[in-house]
Enzyme design. Structure first.
Site, PDB file in Angstrom:
ATOM      1  N   GLU A 187       1.061  -0.442  -5.157  1.00  0.00           N
ATOM      2  CA  GLU A 187       0.016   0.562  -5.339  1.00  0.00           C
ATOM      3  C   GLU A 187       0.723   1.896  -5.590  1.00  0.00           C
ATOM      4  O   GLU A 187       1.053   2.628  -4.670  1.00  0.00           O
ATOM      5  CB  GLU A 187      -0.881   0.665  -4.100  1.00  0.00           C
ATOM      6  CG  GLU A 187      -2.094   1.548  -4.357  1.00  0.00           C
ATOM      7  CD  GLU A 187      -2.587   2.309  -3.136  1.00  0.00           C
ATOM      8  OE1 GLU A 187      -3.749   2.736  -3.141  1.00  0.00           O
ATOM      9  OE2 GLU A 187      -1.806   2.511  -2.188  1.00  0.00           O
TER      10      GLU A 187
ATOM     11  N   ASP B  51       0.824  -1.203   0.000  1.00  0.00           N
ATOM     12  CA  ASP B  51       0.000   0.000   0.000  1.00  0.00           C
ATOM     13  C   ASP B  51       0.863   1.260   0.000  1.00  0.00           C
ATOM     14  O   ASP B  51       1.953   1.286   0.571  1.00  0.00           O
ATOM     15  CB  ASP B  51      -0.904   0.001   1.238  1.00  0.00           C
ATOM     16  CG  ASP B  51      -1.708   1.275   1.360  1.00  0.00           C
ATOM     17  OD1 ASP B  51      -2.621   1.466   0.546  1.00  0.00           O
ATOM     18  OD2 ASP B  51      -1.396   2.098   2.241  1.00  0.00           O
TER      19      ASP B  51
END
Length: 685
Positions: free
Chosen positions: A397, A342
């Site tokens: 990401e 993330d």
């Protein structure tokens, strides 16, 4: 560990396969010096760690040194890293909450150690499920950063509990093979129940895993597993990095879930958050040793302005040990197959990506804005994860599109296998919000779906959890909105809004799946058009779970039209399994006609045709193909089994090529293409 790791001239740093990088993308050649410098920083650090006792293998097993270590004689050795502390004590049920009886001894390099003797009968003093607490500087109550089990205590903050069951869960099934075509089901255990509550690992294992398998997905991506005190943070404000969230159950129950997934042949990814951490002090990492730094940068560099969270200091040796060991912990303790990282954009740039447009100019990726320390950490992490398990998949990401992110470290890349195609869902939501579909530009859609770096894997998706959060809506809800409450019954009067919604929902998913990447992702429930949005219980909604659940009853009810979208999603995945377009070369687009609203392309030997026109159907429409032969429909979004009009049903008539080159292809076929319809043709003998 700043920008100058090595005295060697960057142009002299030997990057094993850098020539491959330049063959693939010649535009990188002017940045060779910087690419070599970054690799030199990585190699210097890797080699230094290898030279220390235990090498990289020992360094990345910090969980076997820090926190409570249980010795064969019944005693416990507990170690912590708290360089800014001047005292450290342990209290708990084992010592009657005596805050002074068990002081740690200070070692070198900011480390502390405590040995707790075995009980008189030789048993371990720290009993399973007993509560413990660290006290820093005589007055700061803290959880160990290495705590493997934490849970709320008496409605207050999370507390550390010893997790040492008499019969820990033993895995029965091997990890599964790395999928060539990852079809990823992004899921959240807590919301995976129709009830107004937090779902459990056991319920997910029993009720949801079989659904995922049946839908044709071969991978799951588990969100919000690393413990987070604030449920509504969706798992992105982590407080305890080594603790699997107790709100869903115990560590053993999570292991059972993963083992069952492997039994079903599902590859299991963990959504890992190493980009930042919660600001919590009583139950988080923040100010662990009483200072503002410790695991994080001090000052402005240590705080994310938009997320209100702390940013790791990737130049600190013990922070690297902590984070690398964290990845290994989930690989080995829980048998996770791979990771979705993330917030990579925030890590890669000193600006944290805030206010950055990322126009695509390579200068943006090789200037002073790049955070070398964070980049080197990601290179280390990817190299380590893949060395531990060659089957591992890592996904970034990253919205910036940094070149070579998804190329091996020994080419000078960052080492990820895939990056998320984040511009794709942004495009779909923007189109649905701002334009009528008769105004959609086919060239713009095709460009967005195909705009990815050559030989760098992209995870394509039409919507993920980001698009479902409160303040936005699912694609199904953007398409059908209030009509979902009144016209989703198969017994209700026909609705033009619902007919359009069902058609475009299928088309958007198929064109994204087939054209936009080398992997595909769907967020839990969106496969059947889950309505409304996603919102966790919080003060602003009277702590309601109404929007923090998945209404499986909608798709299970055969009188509702959600079953049509669900069936199309399954058949789309099953067709990919048969033909493997995700693992094939990118599609060749032979037609993107603005007036006719038509897109046609070939991939994996299949012909995909999309007519986005709201009312114009075409007969005898010529479409180019490279291989001569007979073509028949194998999937059609207009089939009655998907709630369509049945103007074309798969396994019907053949369409023979006619020896007429068309659209820069060797041959062509003439087809009937109904409006708002997607059709897939396969060549047959």
């Amino acid at each position: 560990m700043g920008g100058n790791y090595s005295a060697m001239d960057p142009m002299e740093v030997p990057v094993p396969d850098i020539a491959i990088l330049f063959e693939r993308d010649g535009y990188l050649k002017p940045y060779e010096r910087e690419i070599r410098r970054r690799y030199g920083c990585y190699k210097d650090l890797w080699d230094r760690i290898e030279s220390w006792e235990g090498g990289v293998d020992g360094f990345t097993k910090g969980y076997k040194y820090f926190g409570p270590q249980y010795n064969s004689d019944g005693s416990v050795t507990w170690r912590e890293w708290a360089p800014g502390a001047h005292s450290l004590h342990l209290q708990g049920e084992f010592n009657g909450w005596n805050s002074k009886s068990h002081p740690f001894k200070k070692l070198e390099y900011g480390k502390w150690e405590l040995t707790i003797p075995a009980n008189a009968d030789g048993s371990c003093p720290l009993k399973h499920d007993s509560r413990v607490q660290l006290i820093v500087n005589d007055h700061l109550y803290r959880l160990s950063p290495w705590a493997s089990y934490v849970k709320p205590f008496e409605g207050f903050t999370y507390q550390q509990f010893i997790y040492k069951p008499d019969h820990p869960y033993q895995f029965k099934h091997q990890k599964v093979a790395k999928p060539k075509s990852p079809r990823i089901y992004e899921c959240h255990v807590g919301i995976a129940t129709p009830e107004g509550k937090v779902g459990t690992y056991n319920e997910f294992r029993e009720n949801v895993l079989p659904r995922i398998k049946n839908q044709g997905y071969n991978s799951i991506q588990l969100m919000a597993i690393m413990e987070h005190a604030y449920y509504a943070s969706f798992g992105y404000q982590v407080t305890s990095f080594f603790a699997a969230s107790s709100r869903y159950g115990t560590p053993c129950e999570l292991k059972q879930l993963i083992d069952r997934a492997h039994e079903l042949g599902l590859y299991v990814l963990l959504d890992v958050v190493h980009s930042h951490a919660s600001k919590n002090t009583l139950d988080g990492l923040n100010e662990f040793d009483g200072t503002n730094s410790c695991y994080f940068h001090d000052g402005a560099r240590g705080t994310h302005a938009l997320w209100d969270s702390r940013l790791f200091n990737y130049s600190e040796t013990e922070v690297l040990r902590f984070l690398l060991s964290n990845l290994r912990w989930y690989q080995e303790e829980y048998q996770f197959d791979g990771f979705r990282f993330d917030g990579v954009t925030s890590m890669l740039y000193h600006s944290r990506g805030i206010g950055e447009g990322f126009s695509g100019s390579y200068d943006e990726y090789y200037g002073l804005n790049v955070d070398t320390e964070a980049l080197v950490y990601l290179m280390l992490a990817n190299e380590m994860v893949h060395k531990i398990d060659s089957r591992a998949i890592t996904i970034a990401e990253d919205v910036s599109g940094m070149p070579a992110s998804c190329r091996p470290v020994n080419e000078g890349g960052t080492g990820f296998d895939y990056r998320l195609g984040m511009a794709i869902p942004d495009m779909w939501i923007k189109l649905l919000k701002e334009e009528k579909d008769e105004d959609w530009k086919m060239g713009h859609i095709v460009h967005t779906l195909t705009n990815r770096r050559w030989m760098e894997g992209t995870v394509a998706y039409a919507e993920s959890h980001d698009q479902a959060l409160v303040g936005d809506k699912t694609i199904a809800f953007w398409l059908m909105d209030a009509a979902m409450y009144t016209h989703m019954s198969t017994l209700s009067e026909p609705s033009a809004v619902v007919e359009r919604g069902l058609a475009l929902h299928c088309m958007i998913r198929l064109v994204t799946h087939a054209l936009a990447g080398e992997a595909y992702l769907n967020f839990i429930g969106n496969e059947f058009g889950h309505p409304e949005w996603l919102d966790f219980p919080r003060a602003g909604n009277n702590s309601s779970y109404h929007y923090a659940r998945r209404q499986w009853n909608l798709v299970d009810d055969q009188l509702l039209k959600y079953k049509f979208l669900n069936q199309f999603d399954k058949d789309m995945n099953d067709l990919e399994e048969k033909y493997g377009w995700l693992s094939s070369a990118p599609g060749y687009v032979s037609c993107k006609h603005e007036g006719d609203k038509l897109i046609a392309f070939e991939r994996a030997g299949l012909l995909f045709v999309f007519n986005f026109h709201p009312y114009q159907s075409f007969t005898e429409y010529r479409v180019g193909v490279n291989e001569p032969g007979n073509y028949k429909a194998v999937l059609c979004s207009d089939s009655k089994k998907y709630g369509g009009f049945g103007r074309i049903e798969p396994d019907g008539e053949f369409h023979s090529t006619q020896g007429v080159p068309w659209g820069n292809r060797n041959d062509s076929v003439q087809l009937y293409i109904p409006c708002r319809t997607a059709i897939v043709y396969a060549r047959v003998n």
